[in-house]
Design a protein around this motif. Structure first.
Motif, PDB file in Angstrom:
ATOM      1  N   LEU A  54     -20.501  16.526  18.670  1.00 64.50           N
ATOM      2  CA  LEU A  54     -19.520  15.840  19.503  1.00 64.50           C
ATOM      3  C   LEU A  54     -19.991  15.777  20.952  1.00 64.50           C
ATOM      4  N   LYS A  78     -22.288  13.089  21.568  1.00 63.23           N
ATOM      5  CA  LYS A  78     -21.626  11.778  21.595  1.00 63.23           C
ATOM      6  C   LYS A  78     -20.820  11.582  22.870  1.00 63.23           C
ATOM      7  N   TYR A 131     -18.418  13.827  24.130  1.00 64.59           N
ATOM      8  CA  TYR A 131     -17.118  14.498  24.166  1.00 64.59           C
ATOM      9  C   TYR A 131     -17.235  15.837  24.896  1.00 64.59           C
ATOM     10  N   SER A 161     -11.171  16.884  21.018  1.00 63.91           N
ATOM     11  CA  SER A 161     -12.329  16.017  20.784  1.00 63.91           C
ATOM     12  C   SER A 161     -12.422  15.592  19.326  1.00 63.91           C
ATOM     13  N   GLN A 208      -9.888  12.902  18.871  1.00 62.19           N
ATOM     14  CA  GLN A 208     -10.330  11.643  19.488  1.00 62.19           C
ATOM     15  C   GLN A 208     -11.409  10.975  18.643  1.00 62.19           C
ATOM     16  N   TRP A 209     -12.344  11.779  18.118  1.00 62.24           N
ATOM     17  CA  TRP A 209     -13.384  11.203  17.258  1.00 62.24           C
ATOM     18  C   TRP A 209     -12.770  10.630  15.984  1.00 62.24           C
ATOM     19  N   GLN A 210     -11.802  11.356  15.401  1.00 61.45           N
ATOM     20  CA  GLN A 210     -11.155  10.863  14.185  1.00 61.45           C
ATOM     21  C   GLN A 210     -10.462   9.532  14.440  1.00 61.45           C
ATOM     22  N   LYS A 217     -11.222   7.322  16.732  1.00 61.57           N
ATOM     23  CA  LYS A 217     -12.248   6.292  16.943  1.00 61.57           C
ATOM     24  C   LYS A 217     -12.873   5.868  15.621  1.00 61.57           C
ATOM     25  N   ALA A 218     -12.930   6.798  14.659  1.00 56.61           N
ATOM     26  CA  ALA A 218     -13.513   6.492  13.349  1.00 56.61           C
ATOM     27  C   ALA A 218     -12.503   5.884  12.391  1.00 56.61           C
ATOM     28  N   ILE A 230     -19.325  14.023  11.469  1.00 53.38           N
ATOM     29  CA  ILE A 230     -19.292  13.906  12.940  1.00 53.38           C
ATOM     30  C   ILE A 230     -20.723  13.740  13.468  1.00 53.38           C
TER      31      ILE A 230
END
Length: 424
Positions: free
Chosen positions: A379, A382, A384, A400, A403-405, A407-408, A424
Motif C-alpha cells: 500500500l 501505491k 497510501y 488505507s 480506500q484501496w478496496q 478504488k478497486a 493489494i
C-alpha cells in the motif's frame, strides 16, 4: 648412523612441522568463552562507580543518595530485553506469529464487572477527593478510577521489583540502555528529593512507578502533591495518585466538559475509510449521514457541534464508535485503541452502570504480522499512508485498506484479512 639417514630424518621432521603449522593456520581458533555472570556483576559495580556516579553528580545527586539507592543492588537477570556485555546479541523477534486474535478476550466481562463494582464503591469512598480533583483538572472521576483500576487494580497490585535494581540493570545491559539511563537518573533524583525512601521505591518489571505506573521522567512531569503533605507520593496516597493521573491527562490535552466517545452504528453506505483523528468532523455531520448512537439515544446537545472522529478498531467486523479528542488523550497513557476503549467502557460502567459494548467483536486477526507488513509495504508503494510497516493494523493501515478496496470497486471492510493477500 650414516650422514644420508640423518638428513632424511631431519627432512621428515621439518615436513611434519610445516604440516602442523599449515593445519593450525587453517583451523578456526576456539571461540572465547562468554564472561560469567560474576564477571558481569563486577563490570556492573565498576560501571556504577566509574560511569553512573559522574552523571548522577552532574544532575544534583549526592553520594549519600547514590550509596543508599544501590545498597544491596545487583543485576536482575530475569528481566526481558537484556543484552549482557560479551554475550551474543539477542535475536530479533520473528514477525511470523499470529498477532491478531479477536479483541474480545481483552474485554473479559467478568473482569470488567469486577473492576466496575469496585470502582463504584470507591466513588462513594473518595467522593470529596474526586470532587476536588474534578474541579481542579476537569477530568471526570470515572475516567480516573478506570485508569487507576486498569493499571494497578486500584492500588491492590503490589509492585514486585526494587525500582533502582530494575532501572540500573536495564541502563547497564538492556537493548535500550540510553533510554533507561535517563530514567535511572530521574529515579535517583526522586530519591534525592525525598518523596520516597529507597526501601519503599518499588516498580514494575518495566520500571514503572506507583499506582499510576509512571516512568520516572513522567513522574517529574505529572506527579503532584494533592494531599498537601509535601511529597508526591504515588505509591501510598490516593489523592496524589488520582490528581497525578488527572494532571497527566490535562497536560496531554484533555478537554474539560467532554467524555471519551459513543458506540454507534454506521450505515453500510457510509465508508469505514473515514476514521482517524485527522479526519475529525462536527458530530452533527456524522449524525447527518445516518450514524446513530447504540440504543437510539441522541448525541448530547452540547456535543453536537463539537469535533468527533470515526473509530472502527476491527473494521466492519466489530463495534463502531464516534470518539472525541479525549479518546486520543487516553491513548497517550497507553498507545492502544483497545486500551482506550477499555478505559472508556469501564468509566461508563462506573459512572452510569452501563454494560458491554453491544457490537460483537468478530473473529478478526488470523493474519501473521509478516503478512500484514507485506500489505502495508504494498500500500505504501501505491502512495497510501499506512503509518509504518510494522505489521500492526492501526487506523492509518485500516483506512488505507478501505480506500484501496473502494478504488478497486470492493465494499470496504477496513481490516487486513487473508482474502486480500496477493491482491493489494
Amino acid at each position: 648412523m650414516s650422514a644420508k639417514l640423518t638428513v632424511r630424518r631431519a627432512r621428515r621432521g621439518l615436513a611434519a612441522v610445516v604440516i602442523l603449522a599449515v593445519t593450525t593456520a587453517i583451523l578456526p581458533f576456539p571461540a572465547l568463552a562468554a564472561p560469567s555472570r560474576a564477571d558481569i556483576e563486577a563490570q556492573f559495580q565498576n560501571w556504577v562507580k566509574g560511569d553512573l556516579w559522574p552523571q548522577a553528580k552532574k544532575n544534583g545527586i549526592s553520594q549519600d543518595t547514590l550509596q543508599a539507592a544501590f545498597a544491596g543492588v545487583s543485576l536482575d537477570w530475569d528481566l526481558t530485553d537484556l543484552a549482557p556485555p560479551g554475550f551474543p546479541p539477542p535475536k530479533a523477534q520473528k514477525q511470523t506469529q499470529a498477532e491478531f486474535s479477536s479483541p474480545a478476550p481483552y474485554f473479559a466481562e467478568a473482569r470488567l464487572q469486577r473492576l466496575a463494582d469496585t470502582g463504584r464503591g470507591l466513588t462513594a469512598q473518595y467522593a470529596p477527593v474526586l470532587k476536588r480533583v474534578e474541579k481542579t483538572y476537569g477530568v471526570p472521576g470515572s475516567i480516573l478510577l478506570a485508569i487507576w483500576g486498569r493499571e494497578t487494580g486500584f492500588g491492590a497490585a503490589k509492585m514486585p521489583n526494587p525500582a533502582i535494581e530494575v532501572l540500573a540493570t536495564k541502563a547497564f545491559m538492556s537493548t535500550r540502555k540510553d533510554m533507561f539511563l535517563t530514567e535511572l537518573i530521574a529515579a535517583l533524583q526522586i530519591l534525592q528529593h525525598g518523596d520516597i525512601t529507597p526501601d519503599a521505591f518499588r516498580s514494575s518489571a518495566a520500571g514503572a512507578l506507583g499506582q499510576p505506573q509512571f516512568m520516572p521522567t513522567s513522574y517529574f512531569k505529572y506527579a503532584v502533591d494533592f494531599d498537601g503533605d509535601g511529597r508526591r507520593d504515588i505509591w501510598r496516597s490516593v489523592p496524589d495518585t488520582l490528581a497525578s493521573i488527572a494532571n497527566f491527562l490535562v497536560q496531554k490535552g484533555w478537554q474539560r466538559g467532554r467524555g471519551w466517545g459513543y458506540e454507534v452504528t454506521i450505515p453500510i453506505d457510509v465508508s469505514c475509510a473515514q476514521e482517524g483523528p485527522d479526519l475529525a468532523k462536527p458530530i452533527a455531520r456524522w449524525a447527518g449521514v445516518g450514524i446513530a448512537r447504540i440504543g437510539g439515544k441522541a448525541f448530547p446537545a452540547d456535543e453536537i457541534k463539537a469535533a468527533g472522529m470515526m473509530l472502527v478498531p476491527a473494521g466492519r467486523d466489530g463495534p463502531e464508535f464516534i470518539v472525541t479528542p479525549n479518546f486520543y488523550v487516553i491513548k497517550e497513557y497507553n498507545n492502544s485503541d483497545l486500551y482506550a476503549l477499555f478505559i472508556g467502557n469501564l468509566a461508563d460502567r462506573i459512572a452510569y452502570g452501563s454494560g458491554a459494548f453491544q457490537g460483537a467483536w468478530g473473529d478478526v486477526g488470523k493474519m501473521l504480522r509478516s503478512d500484514v507488513a507485506g500489505m502495508q509495504k504494498a500500500l505504501q508503494a501505491k502512495g497510501y499512508d499506512v503509518g509504518g510497516t510494522d505489521g500492526l493494523p492501526g487506523y492509518k493501515t485500516r483506512r488505507s485498506i478501505g480506500q484501496w478496496q473502494e478504488k478497486a470497486g470492493m465494499k470496504p471492510t477496513c481490516y487486513p484479512d487473508e482474502t486480500l493477500l496477493g491482491k493489494i
